[in-house]
Design a protein around this motif. Sequence first.
Motif, PDB file in Angstrom:
ATOM      1  N   GLU A  89       0.827  -1.216   0.000  1.00 42.59           N
ATOM      2  CA  GLU A  89       0.000   0.000   0.000  1.00 42.59           C
ATOM      3  C   GLU A  89       0.860   1.265   0.000  1.00 42.59           C
ATOM      4  O   GLU A  89       0.343   2.373   0.000  1.00 42.59           O
ATOM      5  N   GLY A  90       2.184   1.101   0.065  1.00 40.89           N
ATOM      6  CA  GLY A  90       3.083   2.244   0.035  1.00 40.89           C
ATOM      7  C   GLY A  90       3.452   2.791   1.408  1.00 40.89           C
ATOM      8  O   GLY A  90       4.117   3.816   1.500  1.00 40.89           O
ATOM      9  N   LYS A  91       3.029   2.128   2.485  1.00 34.78           N
ATOM     10  CA  LYS A  91       3.362   2.595   3.826  1.00 34.78           C
ATOM     11  C   LYS A  91       4.821   2.264   4.139  1.00 34.78           C
ATOM     12  O   LYS A  91       5.273   1.138   3.913  1.00 34.78           O
ATOM     13  N   PRO A  92       5.572   3.226   4.677  1.00 30.38           N
ATOM     14  CA  PRO A  92       6.976   2.970   4.999  1.00 30.38           C
ATOM     15  C   PRO A  92       7.102   2.028   6.210  1.00 30.38           C
ATOM     16  O   PRO A  92       6.247   1.997   7.088  1.00 30.38           O
ATOM     17  N   ALA A  93       8.191   1.276   6.222  1.00 30.34           N
ATOM     18  CA  ALA A  93       8.472   0.364   7.330  1.00 30.34           C
ATOM     19  C   ALA A  93       9.976   0.111   7.374  1.00 30.34           C
ATOM     20  O   ALA A  93      10.702   0.451   6.443  1.00 30.34           O
ATOM     21  N   LYS A  94      10.419  -0.504   8.471  1.00 32.56           N
ATOM     22  CA  LYS A  94      11.826  -0.880   8.613  1.00 32.56           C
ATOM     23  C   LYS A  94      11.896  -2.403   8.638  1.00 32.56           C
ATOM     24  O   LYS A  94      11.076  -3.052   9.268  1.00 32.56           O
ATOM     25  N   LEU A  95      12.905  -2.939   7.942  1.00 34.73           N
ATOM     26  CA  LEU A  95      13.083  -4.385   7.862  1.00 34.73           C
ATOM     27  C   LEU A  95      14.299  -4.804   8.687  1.00 34.73           C
ATOM     28  O   LEU A  95      15.379  -4.237   8.543  1.00 34.73           O
TER      29      LEU A  95
END
Length: 180
Positions: A53-59
């Motif tokens: 959905e284009g939401k930023p996150a950290k992996l």
Amino acid sequence: MKTTSDGKVAGKITDHAVEQAEARFGVPRSEARSWIRERFARSKYITEIASEEGKPAKLFTYHRICFVVDPATNAIITVYHPRIYRPLHDKYEQMARRDLRKAETEAAKVNRKVAVQKAELEVERAETKLLHVRARSQAKKRAYQARINAIDARLAELDEESAQAERTRVQVAKGVAAYV
């Protein structure tokens, strides 16, 4: 919740992450939060990502477990098995196989060298043993026996060199299995 310099959070774990730990890793629901927390504490930050959905996150990742963290809430959103990116996996496989060939070549080279040295030492040992048997003087017998003992010690060292080369080759082979 505060993000540390390496991007880790001492954060909350969402219900979705608990459900995914249970479904994907077989962790009992009652133990899932502590299971996630323990492994996340050892994880390494990989990069910033975005959801579909284009939401930023950290992996983050630790021992084939991926953790996705919401940077806005510092919550662990989900956990999953990493997906293989084929081109990168193929490069790692080629590198691993190359290292295996090097280890096999090195082991063969060491084994050849050891075989030649052992043959030469065995000939010397036999000649020295013959001299020992023929000798009349106790001093000469002791000297010959000392040389025979030294040859035996060197033969044992050569066996260890050969065994070490084989152990290294086997360790590399086992490591290659992770990339094939």
